[in-house]
Each structure stands twice: as structure tokens, then as C-alpha cells.
Write a protein that holds these residues in place. Sequence first.
Motif, PDB file in Angstrom:
ATOM      1  N   PHE A 163      12.043   2.327  -1.475  1.00  0.00           N
ATOM      2  CA  PHE A 163      11.600   0.939  -1.575  1.00  0.00           C
ATOM      3  C   PHE A 163      10.079   0.913  -1.510  1.00  0.00           C
ATOM      4  CE2 PHE A 163      12.391   1.786   2.895  1.00  0.00           C
ATOM      5  CZ  PHE A 163      11.317   1.203   3.559  1.00  0.00           C
ATOM      6  N   GLY A 164       9.528  -0.262  -1.731  1.00  0.00           N
ATOM      7  CA  GLY A 164       8.071  -0.400  -1.782  1.00  0.00           C
ATOM      8  C   GLY A 164       7.540  -0.304  -3.200  1.00  0.00           C
TER       9      GLY A 164
ATOM     10  N   THR B 241       0.791  -1.222   0.000  1.00  0.00           N
ATOM     11  CA  THR B 241       0.000   0.000   0.000  1.00  0.00           C
ATOM     12  C   THR B 241       0.826   1.277   0.000  1.00  0.00           C
ATOM     13  OG1 THR B 241      -0.127  -0.117   2.404  1.00  0.00           O
ATOM     14  CG2 THR B 241      -1.959  -1.084   1.172  1.00  0.00           C
ATOM     15  N   ASN B 242       2.101   1.196   0.363  1.00  0.00           N
ATOM     16  CA  ASN B 242       2.921   2.404   0.496  1.00  0.00           C
ATOM     17  C   ASN B 242       4.236   2.298  -0.250  1.00  0.00           C
ATOM     18  OD1 ASN B 242       1.404   4.108   2.436  1.00  0.00           O
ATOM     19  ND2 ASN B 242       1.668   2.330   3.755  1.00  0.00           N
ATOM     20  N   PHE B 243       4.693   3.452  -0.693  1.00  0.00           N
ATOM     21  CA  PHE B 243       6.017   3.630  -1.269  1.00  0.00           C
ATOM     22  C   PHE B 243       6.821   4.400  -0.234  1.00  0.00           C
ATOM     23  CE2 PHE B 243       8.987   6.137  -3.920  1.00  0.00           C
ATOM     24  CZ  PHE B 243       9.640   5.085  -4.546  1.00  0.00           C
ATOM     25  N   PHE B 244       8.103   4.084  -0.067  1.00  0.00           N
ATOM     26  CA  PHE B 244       8.906   4.645   1.013  1.00  0.00           C
ATOM     27  C   PHE B 244      10.155   5.341   0.495  1.00  0.00           C
ATOM     28  CE2 PHE B 244       6.638   0.927   2.538  1.00  0.00           C
ATOM     29  CZ  PHE B 244       6.071   1.372   3.729  1.00  0.00           C
ATOM     30  N   ILE B 245      10.507   6.456   1.149  1.00  0.00           N
ATOM     31  CA  ILE B 245      11.715   7.216   0.849  1.00  0.00           C
ATOM     32  C   ILE B 245      12.486   7.355   2.159  1.00  0.00           C
ATOM     33  CG2 ILE B 245      12.652   9.398  -0.023  1.00  0.00           C
ATOM     34  CD1 ILE B 245       9.670   9.736  -1.236  1.00  0.00           C
TER      35      ILE B 245
ATOM     36  N   SER C 297       6.531  -2.477  -5.190  1.00  0.00           N
ATOM     37  CA  SER C 297       5.333  -3.286  -5.464  1.00  0.00           C
ATOM     38  C   SER C 297       4.078  -2.428  -5.388  1.00  0.00           C
ATOM     39  CB  SER C 297       5.232  -4.446  -4.471  1.00  0.00           C
ATOM     40  OG  SER C 297       6.304  -5.340  -4.638  1.00  0.00           O
ATOM     41  N   ALA C 298       4.021  -1.515  -4.426  1.00  0.00           N
ATOM     42  CA  ALA C 298       2.851  -0.652  -4.262  1.00  0.00           C
ATOM     43  C   ALA C 298       2.677   0.278  -5.457  1.00  0.00           C
ATOM     44  CB  ALA C 298       2.972   0.151  -2.967  1.00  0.00           C
ATOM     45  N   VAL C 299       3.778   0.865  -5.927  1.00  0.00           N
ATOM     46  CA  VAL C 299       3.722   1.796  -7.048  1.00  0.00           C
ATOM     47  C   VAL C 299       3.313   1.077  -8.331  1.00  0.00           C
ATOM     48  CG1 VAL C 299       5.097   3.353  -8.480  1.00  0.00           C
ATOM     49  CG2 VAL C 299       5.433   3.312  -6.020  1.00  0.00           C
ATOM     50  N   LEU C 300       3.737  -0.166  -8.457  1.00  0.00           N
ATOM     51  CA  LEU C 300       3.453  -0.932  -9.674  1.00  0.00           C
ATOM     52  C   LEU C 300       2.086  -1.608  -9.646  1.00  0.00           C
ATOM     53  CD1 LEU C 300       6.989  -2.460 -10.228  1.00  0.00           C
ATOM     54  CD2 LEU C 300       5.956  -0.476 -11.359  1.00  0.00           C
ATOM     55  N   GLY C 301       1.324  -1.367  -8.586  1.00  0.00           N
ATOM     56  CA  GLY C 301      -0.032  -1.907  -8.510  1.00  0.00           C
ATOM     57  C   GLY C 301      -0.093  -3.369  -8.130  1.00  0.00           C
ATOM     58  N   ARG C 302       0.968  -3.900  -7.572  1.00  0.00           N
ATOM     59  CA  ARG C 302       0.954  -5.297  -7.138  1.00  0.00           C
ATOM     60  C   ARG C 302       0.185  -5.395  -5.821  1.00  0.00           C
ATOM     61  NH1 ARG C 302       6.612  -5.873  -9.284  1.00  0.00           N
ATOM     62  NH2 ARG C 302       6.179  -6.053 -11.502  1.00  0.00           N
ATOM     63  N   ASP C 303      -0.402  -6.545  -5.571  1.00  0.00           N
ATOM     64  CA  ASP C 303      -1.226  -6.734  -4.373  1.00  0.00           C
ATOM     65  C   ASP C 303      -0.404  -6.797  -3.094  1.00  0.00           C
ATOM     66  OD1 ASP C 303      -3.601  -6.773  -5.828  1.00  0.00           O
ATOM     67  OD2 ASP C 303      -3.506  -8.943  -6.130  1.00  0.00           O
ATOM     68  N   VAL C 304       0.779  -7.419  -3.166  1.00  0.00           N
ATOM     69  CA  VAL C 304       1.588  -7.627  -1.962  1.00  0.00           C
ATOM     70  C   VAL C 304       3.050  -7.270  -2.230  1.00  0.00           C
ATOM     71  CG1 VAL C 304       0.080  -9.450  -1.036  1.00  0.00           C
ATOM     72  CG2 VAL C 304       2.003 -10.069  -2.518  1.00  0.00           C
TER      73      VAL C 304
ATOM     74  N   ILE D  68      11.677   7.540   7.865  1.00  0.00           N
ATOM     75  CA  ILE D  68      11.277   7.156   6.510  1.00  0.00           C
ATOM     76  C   ILE D  68       9.968   7.843   6.156  1.00  0.00           C
ATOM     77  CG2 ILE D  68      10.574   5.205   5.065  1.00  0.00           C
ATOM     78  CD1 ILE D  68      12.522   3.495   6.746  1.00  0.00           C
ATOM     79  N   PHE D  69       9.921   8.417   4.955  1.00  0.00           N
ATOM     80  CA  PHE D  69       8.700   9.018   4.450  1.00  0.00           C
ATOM     81  C   PHE D  69       7.895   7.942   3.723  1.00  0.00           C
ATOM     82  CE2 PHE D  69      11.472  12.963   4.082  1.00  0.00           C
ATOM     83  CZ  PHE D  69      10.998  13.522   5.262  1.00  0.00           C
ATOM     84  N   ALA D  70       6.599   7.876   4.012  1.00  0.00           N
ATOM     85  CA  ALA D  70       5.713   6.912   3.357  1.00  0.00           C
ATOM     86  C   ALA D  70       4.641   7.667   2.577  1.00  0.00           C
ATOM     87  CB  ALA D  70       5.054   6.009   4.397  1.00  0.00           C
ATOM     88  N   ILE D  71       4.379   7.201   1.363  1.00  0.00           N
ATOM     89  CA  ILE D  71       3.325   7.778   0.529  1.00  0.00           C
ATOM     90  C   ILE D  71       2.435   6.630   0.059  1.00  0.00           C
ATOM     91  CG2 ILE D  71       2.760   9.157  -1.509  1.00  0.00           C
ATOM     92  CD1 ILE D  71       5.635  10.197  -1.501  1.00  0.00           C
ATOM     93  N   ALA D  72       1.141   6.729   0.317  1.00  0.00           N
ATOM     94  CA  ALA D  72       0.201   5.703  -0.138  1.00  0.00           C
ATOM     95  C   ALA D  72       0.189   5.674  -1.665  1.00  0.00           C
ATOM     96  CB  ALA D  72      -1.200   5.970   0.404  1.00  0.00           C
ATOM     97  N   SER D  73       0.276   4.481  -2.230  1.00  0.00           N
ATOM     98  CA  SER D  73       0.355   4.361  -3.693  1.00  0.00           C
ATOM     99  C   SER D  73      -0.875   4.925  -4.389  1.00  0.00           C
ATOM    100  CB  SER D  73       0.568   2.897  -4.083  1.00  0.00           C
ATOM    101  OG  SER D  73      -0.474   2.096  -3.568  1.00  0.00           O
ATOM    102  N   GLN D  74      -2.042   4.772  -3.799  1.00  0.00           N
ATOM    103  CA  GLN D  74      -3.244   5.315  -4.443  1.00  0.00           C
ATOM    104  C   GLN D  74      -3.201   6.835  -4.488  1.00  0.00           C
ATOM    105  OE1 GLN D  74      -6.039   3.642  -1.509  1.00  0.00           O
ATOM    106  NE2 GLN D  74      -6.787   5.702  -1.198  1.00  0.00           N
TER     107      GLN D  74
END
Length: 160
Positions: free
Chosen positions: A82-83, A49-53, A85-92, A105-111
Motif C-alpha cells: 500500500f502507499g 512519502t513512503n510505499f509499504f510492503i 499515492s507516494a509511488v505515483l507522485g501524489r502529494d498526499v 511492515i517494510f517502508a521505502i521512501a518514494s524518492q
Amino acid sequence: MEVMADISTQKVGFFTGLTLAQRQTLLPLVRQCTYSAGEVIVRVNQPATNFFIIESGEVEIGFQPYDGAPMKLDRLTSGDMFGWSAVLGRDVYTASVRALTDSVIFAIASQKIAQLCVRDHETGMVLLEKMAASIRQHPTQPVDLVMELINRAMRCDRET
């Protein structure tokens, strides 16, 4: 622990080169998370669900095959991401990530990244370009990851 990130004055890594307006657009999307050394940030097969910086600290990406010993895939530090999978629309997530040192770490929800691309095309494109630049700095990242980000950027471009 999560708090609203203050990227409005960020001069480090990912947020460098963004205009003040772009940073202000990203501000509500970014959460600042702190992790202690040894703490697991994401686990393999956890919903992606999240992309991380990484703002500060060091993390280790690893994988545990069902029939073998754990494998260490990469170590990342400040400015790395990292993360995917979230940016690429993968489920897990396809790997686990653990903090090696105390980390911010900064987290951004992929949606929210996808919504940003539609709502603010220019900032969305800058975000995707910075993500693609990060991949170029890590030659261990697979080519299909780069291609998928390019395809997403092209779709973003067509939606405006």
C-alpha cells in the motif's frame, strides 16, 4: 518503531526471486517498521512519502468522507502493498491505513525508488515489475494505477 530491514535473506513475498545483489542494493532503501494492533500507519491527506510492503500482520485501508460514515475499502496481509499515492507522485495519501493485528511492515521512501531506477536500472525495473504484479493480484486496484506504473517503468527504461 523503525529499524534497518534485513532483507538479505528474505524468502517471503516481495523479495523472493531477487538476486542477492538486488537485495543488497535494496537493503539501504528499506526500513522495517512495527505497528501494534489498532495503530494508524498513514492518514488520508498526510504527505505521501513512503510505499509499504507487509511482511506480517493484517491492515485495513479505510476512507472517511467529510460528510459520511467511515468506509472500509480493503484488508491486506503478508506480501501485500500500500502507499501507492507516494509511488505515483501524489502529494498526499488518499486513504488511511490501520493495523488490525501487530504488524511488521517494510517502508521505502518514494524518492529513493525513483533514484534507484536511475542508478540501477535492472533492479529498478524488477522493483516496478513486482509492484505491478501486486496490483494484478488485487483486482480492486484501479486500472489507472497499473497504467501509471507502466508509464514510470517506460520512463525508467528511457533514462538509461
